[in-house]
Design a protein around this motif. Structure first.
Motif, PDB file in Angstrom:
ATOM      1  N   UNK A  97       6.292  -3.995  -6.985  1.00 10.98           N
ATOM      2  CA  UNK A  97       5.409  -2.946  -7.493  1.00 10.98           C
ATOM      3  C   UNK A  97       4.899  -2.022  -6.404  1.00 10.98           C
ATOM      4  N   UNK A  98       5.297  -2.248  -5.170  1.00 12.39           N
ATOM      5  CA  UNK A  98       4.892  -1.372  -4.074  1.00 12.39           C
ATOM      6  C   UNK A  98       5.700  -0.076  -4.170  1.00 12.39           C
ATOM      7  N   UNK A  99       5.002   1.038  -4.059  1.00 11.59           N
ATOM      8  CA  UNK A  99       5.712   2.320  -4.153  1.00 11.59           C
ATOM      9  C   UNK A  99       5.586   3.105  -2.852  1.00 11.59           C
ATOM     10  N   UNK A 100       6.530   4.018  -2.715  1.00 10.73           N
ATOM     11  CA  UNK A 100       6.451   4.991  -1.629  1.00 10.73           C
ATOM     12  C   UNK A 100       6.721   6.354  -2.233  1.00 10.73           C
ATOM     13  N   UNK A 101       6.250   7.372  -1.585  1.00  7.05           N
ATOM     14  CA  UNK A 101       6.206   8.673  -2.223  1.00  7.05           C
ATOM     15  C   UNK A 101       6.520   9.765  -1.217  1.00  7.05           C
TER      16      UNK A 101
ATOM     17  N   UNK B  43       9.164  -3.586   0.804  1.00 12.63           N
ATOM     18  CA  UNK B  43       8.316  -2.443   1.130  1.00 12.63           C
ATOM     19  C   UNK B  43       9.157  -1.378   1.824  1.00 12.63           C
ATOM     20  N   UNK B  44       8.636  -0.155   1.863  1.00 10.38           N
ATOM     21  CA  UNK B  44       9.476   0.979   2.223  1.00 10.38           C
ATOM     22  C   UNK B  44       8.709   2.028   3.026  1.00 10.38           C
ATOM     23  N   UNK B  45       9.487   2.804   3.795  1.00 16.56           N
ATOM     24  CA  UNK B  45       9.001   4.059   4.374  1.00 16.56           C
ATOM     25  C   UNK B  45      10.025   5.127   4.020  1.00 16.56           C
TER      26      UNK B  45
ATOM     27  N   UNK C  16       5.181  -0.138   6.206  1.00 13.61           N
ATOM     28  CA  UNK C  16       5.778   0.868   7.083  1.00 13.61           C
ATOM     29  C   UNK C  16       5.547   2.260   6.509  1.00 13.61           C
ATOM     30  N   UNK C  17       5.559   3.252   7.398  1.00  8.17           N
ATOM     31  CA  UNK C  17       5.487   4.655   6.978  1.00  8.17           C
ATOM     32  C   UNK C  17       6.199   5.500   8.014  1.00  8.17           C
TER      33      UNK C  17
ATOM     34  N   UNK D 199      -2.661  -1.102  -0.625  1.00  8.71           N
ATOM     35  CA  UNK D 199      -2.503  -1.858  -1.860  1.00  8.71           C
ATOM     36  C   UNK D 199      -3.407  -3.088  -1.861  1.00  8.71           C
TER      37      UNK D 199
END
Lengths: 274, 259
Positions: free
Chosen positions: A115-119, A242-244, B145-146, B249
């Motif tokens: 459910x983790x999102x990146x935008x 998870x994402x970047x 991460x970002x 989160x």
């Protein structure tokens, strides 16, 4: 005025996709960006492997200062069918004249398990005039990290003008490079119109470098193609889900000189970089 | 005064480009590019400095040098370092390893570029070059991460305009937002940031007068039952100096993107 927002679905990477289409004024410092308080009319096409699979059947509208969320409720290509699509959204404001108008839209990718999102926000692209050919891309992506847990995907999404008057296709040559400029892997991809090319860096290097605990930083360089491109880089922690995510910077961000010469020299450079 | 600034003052605008293009490369470089720096228990920063001129002008590739400067939240210089990046190379820097000084929890980092040779003329067809560099923020274990491209340069002109972000934030699953804002300009500037919901209710507000080269962090708790949220501002510190938004989160993960 028209513009096109193109984006890939990434179901094969475990992600759901939503696009938040906006109708807003570009409120930066420039006073020339005056809002036109008209609806934006939306028509979308969804391509699988370059073939048209779906297109919108009814006219969708985005009222001024509002939004339209494209998701599985109104776009069949965003349903969880395991197939990835290239989605091209044509936005029309005022009339159908070919003049481009800028408009930011937003992509949201959500991991189906965590459910983790990146935008990501980016601008829609202009349409090419009929018969015109897109300039080839020269991509520098010094934003690759891989480790035991982490992978990076460089995603090339292209949209050829739907007028279909130009069928030029071209190869894209891609190099994965170490920080000291050595080429670790090269690939040549025959551009397929209206399609995504998801380049999996870790898989490409699986027999060449050993992914270890600490992420290793690499660079991807790509040259060629003959289409409108949106190029995004997605870094994924495969264990955590998870994402970047970030879009590329086209060459004009790096220099303001002779882009035609630069493009030619970069494309003609047949030797290895180092 | 630098030669570049003398040229700017003395020559008409129409001639500046011609003259600068005839000078060695180091006189034809854009302003240093800036990014947010963060060094906390939760967020580490690393930056990617690439020798982009060599990719755009491969026949005249040469080593380039980056001058990296770190500023604290008040805008004071913390550390400065020169680093070389070979042709077709890239350098990953982690400020904790690059600088031998105690670092602030956050601030602004700037990168300037010039060729290692003082008389490098060969890539003058590139015109002015701009040292854009990416930031990669992560938790210590890389479970969050970002990746962020730069948006501002030193000396950017502030604006008093009202600005509304196109980024819609879905509060579901979120606990709080952290915004980082920098002032890359050369004058102090008053700025206000707002958190607004879809019904145009103002949920949060933060005002500051930001010194040149300063940075600030804003922590906003959010109600996960809220409707879509977005950020607005009155008075941005640069034309594109939109705050960097960290979405935190409930499970402890974060993502971030420019707004």
């Amino acid at each position: 005025m028209i513009g096109q927002f193109i984006f890939p679905t990434l179901k094969t990477l475990g992600l759901n996709t939503q696009a938040v289409l906006r109708n807003t004024s570009r409120q930066m410092s420039s006073s020339s960006n005056i809002a036109i308080n008209d609806d934006i009319k939306v028509h979308f096409k969804c391509y699988a492997q370059g073939q048209l699979a779906f297109e919108s059947q009814s006219l969708l509208k985005i009222p001024f200062a509002s939004k339209l969320i494209l998701d599985e409720s109104n776009c069949p290509a965003l349903k969880n069918d395991g197939v990835d699509y290239l989605i091209q959204v044509k936005c029309t404001q005022k009339d159908d004249t070919p003049q481009y108008f800028p408009q930011e839209h937003q992509l949201i990718y959500t991991d189906t398990k965590t459910g983790i999102w990146t935008s990501l926000l980016y601008d829609q692209l202009p349409f090419l005039p009929p018969g015109a050919t897109s300039a080839p891309i020269v991509l520098i992506a010094p934003k690759i990290w891989i480790s035991e847990q982490i992978n990076t995907f460089v995603i090339f999404s292209n949209s050829k003008d739907s007028e279909g008057k130009n069928s030029t296709q071209s190869n894209i040559h891609l190099d994965v490079m170490s920080l000291d400029g050595k080429i670790l892997h090269s690939a040549t991809h025959l551009e397929k119109q209206n399609d995504n090319w998801i380049f999996d860096v870790k898989n490409a290097l699986k027999n060449k470098i050993k992914a270890v605990h600490q992420p290793e930083h690499l660079t991807v360089v790509a040259r060629g193609g003959a289409s409108n491109y949106v190029i995004t880089t997605l870094i994924k922690n495969e264990r955590a889900g998870t994402y970047a995510l970030e879009h590329s910077l086209s060459p004009h961000y790096y220099f303001n000189g002779d882009r035609t010469r630069v493009r030619k020299e970069a494309l003609d450079f047949t030797g290895v970089f180092k | 005064m630098s030669l570049t600034n003398i040229i700017r003052k003395v020559l008409p605008t129409s001639m500046i480009r011609t003259v600068r293009n005839s000078l060695p490369r180091q006189f034809n470089v854009g302003a240093p590019v800036t990014q947010v720096f963060i060094s906390t228990d939760q967020i580490h920063s690393r930056y990617s400095l690439t020798n982009f001129p060599s990719f755009f002008s491969p026949k005249s590739a040469t080593t380039y040098q980056y001058l990296v400067t770190l500023f604290d939240p008040d805008g004071d210089t913390v550390a400065v370092k020169n680093v070389n990046v070979p042709s077709f190379g890239t350098l990953e820097i982690q400020p904790e390893k690059l600088f031998d000084v105690s670092l602030p929890e956050f601030g602004m980092i700037a990168a300037d570029i010039q060729p290692s040779s003082k008389f490098h003329f060969a890539d003058r067809h590139l015109g002015v070059i701009f040292p854009h560099f990416y930031a990669f923020y992560s938790s210590p274990s890389f479970e969050s991460m970002a990746l962020v491209h730069p948006q501002t340069s030193m000396g950017d002109q502030p604006t008093s305009n009202h600005w509304r972000s196109n980024l819609l934030i879905n509060p579901k699953n979120l606990k709080y937002l952290e915004l980082f804002q920098i002032n890359p300009g050369s004058k102090a500037w008053e700025t206000q940031l707002f958190l607004i919901d879809e019904d145009q209710n103002q949920l949060q507000e933060s005002r500051a007068i930001m010194s040149p080269k300063s940075a600030r962090k804003i922590h906003w708790e959010i109600n996960p039952e809220s409707k879509y949220l977005h950020v607005e501002a009155t008075g941005l510190t640069g034309t594109n100096a939109k705050p960097l938004v960290f979405n935190n989160f409930k499970n402890g993960n974060f993502t971030a993107c420019h707004s």
